[in-house]
Design an enzyme around this catalytic site. Structure first.
Site, mmCIF file in Angstrom:
data_model
loop_
_atom_site.group_PDB
_atom_site.id
_atom_site.type_symbol
_atom_site.label_atom_id
_atom_site.label_comp_id
_atom_site.label_asym_id
_atom_site.label_seq_id
_atom_site.Cartn_x
_atom_site.Cartn_y
_atom_site.Cartn_z
ATOM 1 N N ASN A 273 33.090 45.289 45.387
ATOM 2 C CA ASN A 273 33.941 46.345 44.842
ATOM 3 C C ASN A 273 33.408 47.697 45.282
ATOM 4 O O ASN A 273 32.191 47.941 45.227
ATOM 5 C CB ASN A 273 33.976 46.274 43.315
ATOM 6 C CG ASN A 273 34.904 47.330 42.737
ATOM 7 O OD1 ASN A 273 34.555 48.501 42.672
ATOM 8 N ND2 ASN A 273 36.092 46.908 42.335
ATOM 9 N N SER A 296 39.561 45.151 44.240
ATOM 10 C CA SER A 296 39.973 46.429 43.676
ATOM 11 C C SER A 296 40.482 46.195 42.257
ATOM 12 O O SER A 296 41.321 45.317 42.026
ATOM 13 C CB SER A 296 41.065 47.045 44.543
ATOM 14 O OG SER A 296 41.448 48.302 44.018
ATOM 15 N N GLU A 297 39.967 46.981 41.309
ATOM 16 C CA GLU A 297 40.195 46.667 39.905
ATOM 17 C C GLU A 297 41.615 46.919 39.425
ATOM 18 O O GLU A 297 41.964 46.555 38.310
ATOM 19 C CB GLU A 297 39.174 47.386 39.010
ATOM 20 C CG GLU A 297 39.162 48.894 39.145
ATOM 21 C CD GLU A 297 38.184 49.400 40.197
ATOM 22 O OE1 GLU A 297 38.019 48.737 41.237
ATOM 23 O OE2 GLU A 297 37.604 50.476 39.974
ATOM 24 N N ASN A 298 42.452 47.546 40.248
ATOM 25 C CA ASN A 298 43.850 47.620 39.850
ATOM 26 C C ASN A 298 44.562 46.282 40.045
ATOM 27 O O ASN A 298 45.661 46.099 39.539
ATOM 28 C CB ASN A 298 44.594 48.736 40.602
ATOM 29 C CG ASN A 298 44.479 48.619 42.100
ATOM 30 O OD1 ASN A 298 43.504 48.081 42.610
ATOM 31 N ND2 ASN A 298 45.466 49.120 42.818
#
Lengths: 468, 468
Positions: A273, A296-298
């Site tokens: 990340n 990607s944390e979205n």
């Protein structure tokens, strides 16, 4: 026959009253119900509580004076003038702000949607965001008790809807929308297209209609910029020009060269990340055959280089806002699931920017301490869930103050979490004995770098110049 | 290049050792990794802990003597002889059994996969399954602290996989598989087809490859019957012949007529869950234009009548095992999401069978008390999450004993949760004053029904004969 379809956004939000609580979907601009937000702002309401990931979702409501309370991961706008107004509202007590680590934000909403009132999480332990919360040990590790978030209304942005309210989402516009749709007592979906009942593949429905009360088919808007205008991500997500060193005097590494030093640590099969700042450059410099899987944390796993002009899609950006491409084998999920990968310890490496790193590995990267207008994003989730954290940053602040210190003076993101630090002057390992200086930027000496460091540097036995 | 693909199930499970813990996917037979189970049984291991929803997943391992401990929602086989052996194993202390309400089962695994150690749930409060657990009030309601479930290995059954391990699932074969894939430290997927990287639509990937360690492409098996043989659901899910009253003497209502009495309570737009027994008949008798949306906890919303021979698909069954059809607008989700709808209070009605109903609304329907070989399924989740519960049952046991009682003597499923009772003799409302008799089966008198009831019946002012 009762139908869930509403002909206008105005009609769909007509019964939201002063003092109501409202969940607003979206991560950066993608998946944000801008038409519903416009209609809500036009109502001229006061005293709302709004739960939204970032300033993209909440700033227009703040500026319109609708809010009493804000629950958010990244509430503060980037624009300096807006940021100043935001701070003033907060300081005058006109706006209450609760900052929540991003993965915890997703889970608190999910818990609300799933009918669970509270859960224990490893995220944020030992930081100010956990203060006053119950802490309990499970499996030898401290966890914080977090409570569910629900609201009177949820405003979400979907792609297709059928008349029953079954929804799917366009690419990474999924993000927080499925969880919020479940956590609103009345859920209103702005959708790009209405399709007939039966047109959606049952297995491709992401939000079942049981959670959706109203559907508004309306053309999608593009992202909101920091000035409250809308424009494409081409501008919003633009990467800062960083081809020149930012400091006078002896040349330091450019952001790209710092990024390349970190890339030398990557191996095929690693899941990585990348945070805001220099880390974003890494994704763009990785060779296509690197075998490194970017997270990607979205809600993306397996994204690639930045998208070029022709490839750009507002619904396909990384968590830092850059338009990106998808690699073969990529997959798209909700933000809640993206953070599950983090908390579930499936990532090998997190690369983050920092304000301060201490010789015991403490990290401060989310707040300057006296700033109400701040956001925490996913950093606390990353350091709580990822075993190896590399920090990339300039060695000193713009004013020349050291960022490598004996003890952090700024609010912590995590305790003892940093493994290595890549600066524009050095490659440093954090060891039980403190900072171990392994590599120097060509042209710099140990003493010169030590003079710009507020903690003791231990020279490695094989201390050498950095190679690229 | 390291690849996750294994050529045989035997190779994929070769490193599972004595004493390991193993999650096994599937709900009824659908989505069960039978090839991996066969390979595991062939290893002749001992002392395993297995976490699986029902006897479909766990019985062959029990019979093979592999298990020390079992965590399950429905562990006991239906076959009487198997059930006897199961009971003997338990009574002799050779097998430890933990029975978990089905939605809590899904959530405990999900929490494990999401890196959260514990959560509070409203399910099972006041029942024996909550005994010894911490209880805390949130929002004026008691909740039980439940802990996460993880395991050394997860065996899941998927549809397509790419070489990275991205997975999708065929119809309702999804059920517990996505959560289990996340909660296994090593996750092994039996898949029906291997596709090229990039062939799966990123938005259609349900389990991202980051959670998957091994992929075995192998032809799917059909369901396991109670005798440990495999055959199609046509046999496994067959509905009992119930066209004749089950008691001698004066005619009582058939199961179909009891079901029709409940159908009169249904209105368009209602979301309804149907339990085992008479409730399953309701789904088959509902007219196609009823507007009632049927919910099934294995992960279906909007299913219709039973599937005929030509329509049958092993991966499209309701939670009670019957092959069903999908109505237009149907959607498919994981079991965890299906129970989120329940716990999140989105269902209007739950129709359940019962062993006993008390005049205060207490329900007992999961255990005869002295039976180790039992299962709880989703009933505790339903009564904790659904505001209106109708019980359908025969008025008396096969032996003639009353099932409507002053106080339940059997272990409770929930306290004060029953709203109405439809029996083959009467339609009864549960009121603060006790049982209010509203309608009688034609040909029966108040006194005759009272004589078969172990609590006082209050005749409604407008007590009348039931109409159909």
């Amino acid at each position: 026959v009762i139908t869930k379809v509403r002909v206008s956004a105005a009609e769909a939000v007509a019964d939201i009253a002063d003092g109501a609580s409202v969940l607003v979907g979206g991560f950066a601009g993608g998946g944000t119900p801008f038409n519903l937000l416009d209609a809500l702002i036009a109502r001229g309401l006061r005293g709302l509580t709004v739960i939204g990931n970032s300033y993209f979702q909440v700033w227009p409501l703040v500026e319109a004076g609708c809010l009493r309370r804000l629950v958010s991961s990244f509430p503060a706008p980037r624009d300096p003038a807006q940021r100043e107004r935001f701070r003033a509202l907060h300081d005058h007590g006109d706006l209450e702000v609760e900052v929540v680590p991003q993965g915890t934000f997703a889970e608190r909403i999910r818990a609300g949607g799933f009918g669970l009132p509270a859960f224990f999480s490893p995220v944020g332990v030992g930081t100010e965001l956990a203060s006053g919360k119950e802490v309990r040990r499970f499996g030898g590790r401290d966890h914080v008790l977090e409570t569910a978030l629900t609201a009177d209304f949820a405003l979400v942005k979907a792609w297709h809807a059928d008349p029953y309210g079954n929804l799917d989402y366009h690419l990474a516009a999924r993000n927080f929308n499925p969880a919020m749709a479940m956590a609103g007592r009345t859920t209103i979906a702005e959708v790009e297209a209405l399709v007939a009942l039966g047109d959606l593949d049952p297995a491709a429905v992401v939000t079942p209609g049981i959670f959706v009360d109203r559907v508004v088919p309306v053309p999608s808007q593009v992202a909101w910029t920091a000035r409250g205008q809308r424009q494409s991500y081409a501008t919003v997500g633009a990467v800062k020009d960083s081809t020149q060193p930012r400091f006078g005097g002896k040349p330091r590494l450019t952001r790209e060269l710092v990024a390349l030093r970190v890339i030398r640590e990557l191996e095929p099969g690693m899941h990585v990340n990348l945070g805001t700042g220099i880390p974003t450059v890494i994704g763009n410099l990785l060779p296509p055959d690197s075998g490194v899987v970017l997270h990607s944390e979205n809600g993306l796993l397996g994204y690639g280089r930045f998208a070029d002009e022709a490839e750009r899609d507002v619904d396909l950006v990384s968590a830092t806002g850059e338009p990106v491409t998808l690699s073969p084998g990529a997959c798209i999920m909700s933000s809640g699931e993206a953070f599950a990968m983090v908390r579930g310890r499936h990532l090998d490496l997190s690369v983050l920017g920092a304000l301060q790193v201490a010789e015991n590995g403490d990290l401060a990267n989310w707040s300057t301490g006296h700033d109400a207008a701040r956001g925490v994003g996913g950093a606390m989730d990353m350091v709580a869930g990822v075993g190896r954290v590399i920090v990339t940053m300039e060695h000193t602040t713009l004013a020349g103050a050291p960022k490598l210190v004996e003890r952090c003076t700024l609010p912590l993101t995590g305790r003892g979490v940093v493994s290595q630090v890549a600066t524009d002057l050095a490659w440093i390992e954090v060891t039980p004995e403190g900072f171990l200086l392994r590599e120097l930027t060509p042209g710099w000496t140990f003493d010169e770098v030590q003079a710009l460091t507020a903690a003791r540097l231990h020279p490695a036995p094989n201390l050498r110049e950095m190679e690229m």
